[in-house]
Design a protein around this motif. Structure first.
Motif, short mmCIF file in Angstrom:
data_model
loop_
_atom_site.label_atom_id
_atom_site.label_comp_id
_atom_site.label_asym_id
_atom_site.label_seq_id
_atom_site.Cartn_x
_atom_site.Cartn_y
_atom_site.Cartn_z
N GLN A 222 -8.99 -0.33 0.61
CA GLN A 222 -9.17 -1.25 -0.49
C GLN A 222 -8.16 -2.37 -0.39
O GLN A 222 -7.13 -2.26 0.29
CB GLN A 222 -9.01 -0.52 -1.83
CG GLN A 222 -10.07 0.56 -2.05
CD GLN A 222 -9.77 1.36 -3.31
OE1 GLN A 222 -8.67 1.83 -3.52
NE2 GLN A 222 -10.77 1.48 -4.16
N LYS B 130 -6.46 1.55 -7.04
CA LYS B 130 -6.95 2.57 -6.10
C LYS B 130 -7.16 3.86 -6.88
O LYS B 130 -6.33 4.77 -6.83
CB LYS B 130 -5.94 2.78 -4.97
CG LYS B 130 -5.65 1.51 -4.16
CD LYS B 130 -4.61 1.78 -3.09
CE LYS B 130 -4.32 0.51 -2.29
NZ LYS B 130 -3.27 0.73 -1.26
N THR C 202 -7.03 7.36 -4.85
CA THR C 202 -5.66 7.73 -4.47
C THR C 202 -4.83 8.07 -5.70
O THR C 202 -4.07 9.05 -5.70
CB THR C 202 -4.99 6.57 -3.70
OG1 THR C 202 -5.77 6.26 -2.55
CG2 THR C 202 -3.58 6.95 -3.28
N ASN D 260 -1.30 3.33 -9.20
CA ASN D 260 -2.49 3.02 -8.40
C ASN D 260 -3.69 2.61 -9.25
O ASN D 260 -4.71 2.18 -8.71
CB ASN D 260 -2.88 4.22 -7.53
CG ASN D 260 -1.96 4.41 -6.34
OD1 ASN D 260 -1.56 5.53 -6.01
ND2 ASN D 260 -1.59 3.33 -5.67
#
Length: 223
Positions: free
Chosen positions: A66, A72, A75, A222
């Motif tokens: 990404q 994210k 993650t 994230n």
């Protein structure tokens, strides 16, 4: 690579500061078959770390790449779950600590260390590093960081080597020191073993608490 290296350091220290394998290594060094058993244990310990981190690095590398400037969620979710698992282990470790005046008990398998062979020492070292729940969580975290960092093959290898050197150091140092100066190391090793046995749960609880909070913080970042 520098960012990945910095992120894996707390996890590598989490593996390194593990009283049980250090105690096992010391007991092997004080046993009749000290050299063979301890060297086998060290080899198994290192192999377990390398294999576990490499496996999870490969698995993490399949997560779709990404833009570094966007969130994210995959993650982040994995890191949050990992952090929560570490905090669960904190509670277990804290509850298992010996009460005031009580002597901490060693795992039953340690009573057979005096009769162990190098091969069995290798197997135990591997299981403690690659299959032990706490160390497995550290390997998952390290693999996730390395695999998602977008590193080249050579950079991945370097980061895994650094992780392994740090994670294996606390077992490697007493084994190597004993092999070089066995008579002088006997008394210090016995004193260290006694302290680690009594403070194992407390040390691990505090260590896992710090690492768990750090991992959760990185997971939140994230999103």
């Amino acid at each position: 690579m520098g960012s990945a290296m910095g992120d894996i350091l707390p996890l590598a220290l989490g593996v390194a500061i593990s009283p049980v394998p250090i105690i096992a290594a010391i007991l092997m060094l004080l046993s009749p078959k000290a050299k063979g058993t301890s060297v086998g244990f060290l080899i198994g310990w290192v192999l377990g770390i390398v294999i576990a981190v490499t496996l999870f690095t490969l698995l993490a590398s399949v997560i779709p790449e990404q833009d570094p400037d966007v969130s994210k969620p995959i993650t982040g979710t994995i890191k949050l779950l990992l952090g929560a698992a570490l905090l669960f282990l904190v509670v277990r470790q804290w509850r298992s600590r010996p009460k005031s005046g009580e002597t901490a008990a060693l795992p039953k398998w340690m009573s057979a260390i005096d009769t162990m062979t190098a091969g069995r020492g290798l197997v135990i070292g591997f299981l403690l590093s690659a299959v032990n729940p706490k160390n497995l969580l550290m390997a998952v975290g390290a693999g996730l960081i390395i695999g998602a960092a977008g590193l080249s093959g050579g950079e991945v290898a370097i980061v895994i080597v650094v992780f392994t050197l740090i994670a294996a150091s606390t077992v490697a140092i007493p084994v190597i020191a004993y092999l070089l100066a066995s008579k002088r190391m006997a008394a210090p090793l016995e004193a260290l073993r006694t302290w680690l046995v009594q403070n194992n749960a407390t040390v691990m609880a505090l260590l896992l608490l710090v690492i768990g909070v750090v991992v959760i913080g990185k997971g939140i970042a994230n999103f």
